[in-house]
Design a protein around this motif. Sequence first.
Motif, PDB file in Angstrom:
ATOM      1  N   GLY A 153       0.693  -1.213   0.518  1.00 58.09           N
ATOM      2  CA  GLY A 153       0.102   0.125  -0.162  1.00 58.09           C
ATOM      3  C   GLY A 153       1.038   0.934   0.190  1.00 58.09           C
ATOM      4  N   ASP A 154       1.810   1.302   1.076  1.00 53.77           N
ATOM      5  CA  ASP A 154       3.058   2.034   1.032  1.00 53.77           C
ATOM      6  C   ASP A 154       3.220   2.338  -0.699  1.00 53.77           C
ATOM      7  N   LEU A 155       4.120   1.201  -0.775  1.00 51.39           N
ATOM      8  CA  LEU A 155       4.929   1.578  -2.111  1.00 51.39           C
ATOM      9  C   LEU A 155       4.105   1.745  -3.300  1.00 51.39           C
ATOM     10  N   LEU A 156       2.326   1.575  -3.239  1.00 53.88           N
ATOM     11  CA  LEU A 156       1.928   1.952  -4.521  1.00 53.88           C
ATOM     12  C   LEU A 156       1.602   3.942  -4.495  1.00 53.88           C
ATOM     13  N   ARG A 157       1.083   4.009  -3.531  1.00 54.28           N
ATOM     14  CA  ARG A 157       1.076   5.309  -3.239  1.00 54.28           C
ATOM     15  C   ARG A 157       1.607   6.337  -3.034  1.00 54.28           C
ATOM     16  N   THR A 158       3.623   6.303  -2.306  1.00 57.76           N
ATOM     17  CA  THR A 158       4.020   6.626  -2.315  1.00 57.76           C
ATOM     18  C   THR A 158       5.107   6.389  -3.998  1.00 57.76           C
ATOM     19  N   LYS A 159       5.146   5.604  -4.990  1.00 61.88           N
ATOM     20  CA  LYS A 159       5.881   5.573  -5.677  1.00 61.88           C
ATOM     21  C   LYS A 159       5.083   4.598  -7.494  1.00 61.88           C
ATOM     22  N   GLY A 160       4.332   4.530  -7.071  1.00 64.76           N
ATOM     23  CA  GLY A 160       3.210   4.111  -7.999  1.00 64.76           C
ATOM     24  C   GLY A 160       3.391   4.249  -9.666  1.00 64.76           C
ATOM     25  N   VAL A 161       3.332   6.039  -9.879  1.00 71.58           N
ATOM     26  CA  VAL A 161       3.988   6.906 -10.662  1.00 71.58           C
ATOM     27  C   VAL A 161       4.576   6.274 -11.530  1.00 71.58           C
ATOM     28  N   ASP A 162       5.870   5.536  -9.989  1.00 71.46           N
ATOM     29  CA  ASP A 162       7.198   5.326 -11.602  1.00 71.46           C
ATOM     30  C   ASP A 162       7.642   3.815 -11.600  1.00 71.46           C
ATOM     31  N   ILE A 163       6.296   3.269 -11.169  1.00 72.39           N
ATOM     32  CA  ILE A 163       6.420   1.819 -11.564  1.00 72.39           C
ATOM     33  C   ILE A 163       5.326   1.170 -12.464  1.00 72.39           C
ATOM     34  N   PHE A 164       6.600   1.061 -13.695  1.00 73.31           N
ATOM     35  CA  PHE A 164       5.469   0.864 -14.795  1.00 73.31           C
ATOM     36  C   PHE A 164       5.221  -0.542 -14.596  1.00 73.31           C
ATOM     37  N   ARG A 165       5.094  -1.758 -14.387  1.00 73.72           N
ATOM     38  CA  ARG A 165       5.105  -2.761 -14.102  1.00 73.72           C
ATOM     39  C   ARG A 165       6.011  -3.589 -13.298  1.00 73.72           C
ATOM     40  N   MET A 166       5.113  -4.099 -12.260  1.00 74.29           N
ATOM     41  CA  MET A 166       5.600  -5.308 -11.382  1.00 74.29           C
ATOM     42  C   MET A 166       4.275  -6.212 -11.330  1.00 74.29           C
ATOM     43  N   LYS A 167       4.788  -7.173 -11.508  1.00 74.57           N
ATOM     44  CA  LYS A 167       4.496  -9.013 -10.948  1.00 74.57           C
ATOM     45  C   LYS A 167       4.988  -9.905 -10.225  1.00 74.57           C
ATOM     46  N   GLY A 168       4.390 -10.594  -9.971  1.00 76.57           N
ATOM     47  CA  GLY A 168       5.805 -11.994  -8.887  1.00 76.57           C
ATOM     48  C   GLY A 168       4.835 -13.309  -8.280  1.00 76.57           C
ATOM     49  N   ILE A 169       5.518 -14.239  -7.301  1.00 77.07           N
ATOM     50  CA  ILE A 169       4.609 -15.359  -6.871  1.00 77.07           C
ATOM     51  C   ILE A 169       5.505 -15.747  -6.097  1.00 77.07           C
ATOM     52  N   LEU A 170       4.319 -14.952  -4.564  1.00 78.64           N
ATOM     53  CA  LEU A 170       4.510 -14.469  -3.610  1.00 78.64           C
ATOM     54  C   LEU A 170       3.746 -16.406  -2.797  1.00 78.64           C
ATOM     55  N   SER A 171       4.626 -16.666  -1.208  1.00 75.16           N
ATOM     56  CA  SER A 171       5.078 -17.293  -0.615  1.00 75.16           C
ATOM     57  C   SER A 171       4.059 -16.779   1.453  1.00 75.16           C
ATOM     58  N   ILE A 172       2.804 -16.957   1.419  1.00 77.57           N
ATOM     59  CA  ILE A 172       1.769 -16.402   2.438  1.00 77.57           C
ATOM     60  C   ILE A 172       2.190 -17.738   3.571  1.00 77.57           C
ATOM     61  N   LYS A 173       2.122 -16.884   4.406  1.00 75.61           N
ATOM     62  CA  LYS A 173       2.785 -17.527   5.738  1.00 75.61           C
ATOM     63  C   LYS A 173       0.375 -18.063   6.398  1.00 75.61           C
ATOM     64  N   GLY A 174       0.898 -19.474   6.089  1.00 72.60           N
ATOM     65  CA  GLY A 174      -0.394 -19.767   6.908  1.00 72.60           C
ATOM     66  C   GLY A 174      -1.032 -20.297   5.765  1.00 72.60           C
ATOM     67  N   GLU A 175      -0.587 -19.995   3.909  1.00 74.21           N
ATOM     68  CA  GLU A 175      -1.464 -20.282   3.342  1.00 74.21           C
ATOM     69  C   GLU A 175      -0.743 -21.587   2.319  1.00 74.21           C
ATOM     70  N   SER A 176      -1.595 -21.698   1.875  1.00 73.37           N
ATOM     71  CA  SER A 176      -0.983 -23.450   1.087  1.00 73.37           C
ATOM     72  C   SER A 176      -1.121 -23.252  -0.019  1.00 73.37           C
ATOM     73  N   ASN A 177      -1.327 -22.293  -0.753  1.00 71.93           N
ATOM     74  CA  ASN A 177      -1.363 -21.922  -2.218  1.00 71.93           C
ATOM     75  C   ASN A 177      -0.752 -20.888  -2.820  1.00 71.93           C
ATOM     76  N   ARG A 178       0.146 -21.222  -3.791  1.00 67.91           N
ATOM     77  CA  ARG A 178       1.312 -19.752  -4.259  1.00 67.91           C
ATOM     78  C   ARG A 178       0.542 -18.018  -4.314  1.00 67.91           C
ATOM     79  N   PHE A 179       0.563 -17.370  -4.537  1.00 76.03           N
ATOM     80  CA  PHE A 179      -0.292 -16.306  -4.487  1.00 76.03           C
ATOM     81  C   PHE A 179       0.238 -14.900  -5.442  1.00 76.03           C
ATOM     82  N   VAL A 180      -0.581 -15.011  -7.079  1.00 71.57           N
ATOM     83  CA  VAL A 180       0.532 -14.131  -7.050  1.00 71.57           C
ATOM     84  C   VAL A 180      -0.435 -13.610  -7.749  1.00 71.57           C
TER      85      VAL A 180
END
Length: 301
Positions: A228-255
């Motif tokens: 949230g802070d990243l989008l608020r402060t740097k969103g204009v400068d971020i042309f694109r972002m994507k990824g795969i995340l491992s969230i604690k307590g979740e059995s599925n990947r988060f994309v």
Amino acid sequence: QIAFADVILLNKIDLVTEGELEQLEARIRSMNAAAKIYRTKDAVVEMDKILNVGGFDLDRALEVDPQFMEPEYPFEWAGVYDLSSDTHELVLQEGPDPTMNVALVPVNESTDESLEDAVEPVVMVFSDNEHELSAGGTLQPSGQLIALNLTADELRFDVQIDRPGAYALFTEHHPDEFQTQFFGGGTLVKPVVEREFKPDHEHDDEVTSVGITTPGDLDPNRLNAWIGDLLRTKGVDIFRMKGILSIKGESNRFVFQGVHMLFDGRPDRPWGAEPRYNSLIFIGRNLDRTELTEGFEACLA
């Protein structure tokens, strides 16, 4: 959502004290000083206060910047060549920059589909440290980011191919800007398929990519706060972002993926026996690799 809202409704104000409301409003103001805040009971509010307020309009944004929704990549062009096992030659002329980053990778076939499959892995290659190669040096399909030094009088590079097959060359700038030619056995070799990623490319040293890969699970609350802070402060400068995340307590990947201030994420397939990890890429202007890496690693549980 608060950071990019134009209008915010504070509902059920009859259930809290005036002091709590003022504290909440102050917190919201610290995140978004421009939004209009309305206190409501049972979500009752005049429609003209929340409709047609002239806030964010995607159509208007596209009128101003037709490429607003298009992802931007750290390379401008890619072409797939059918190459024999031999020493080929890449020849360039003096262009607008003293260096150009390139990556040469093997692909399954000389098709648009194979080129598309190579795009995301090469994005990660372009986020790695570059290896300088001077004129007369040898370029190989190593999966490394190669910075061609284009300051010599003769800009010729050997291309060593040990196994015949299809190979994709990704270039930071369009080959036409350097009158780039590929020769095999003294004969000009043309790409079987090619693709332009940024046809209106501007040479901007501030546009970079940052890749982060790390094992471990992420704390969802810390991650949400950081994103949230990243989008608020740097969103204009971020042309694109994507990824795969491992969230604690979740059995599925988060994309997830995002373009500027727009963000979308969802659960993906189960991790199963696969080692859990996090891998994400940012492409944009004025990106601080250390700041992004430290901020992300602070979200680890």
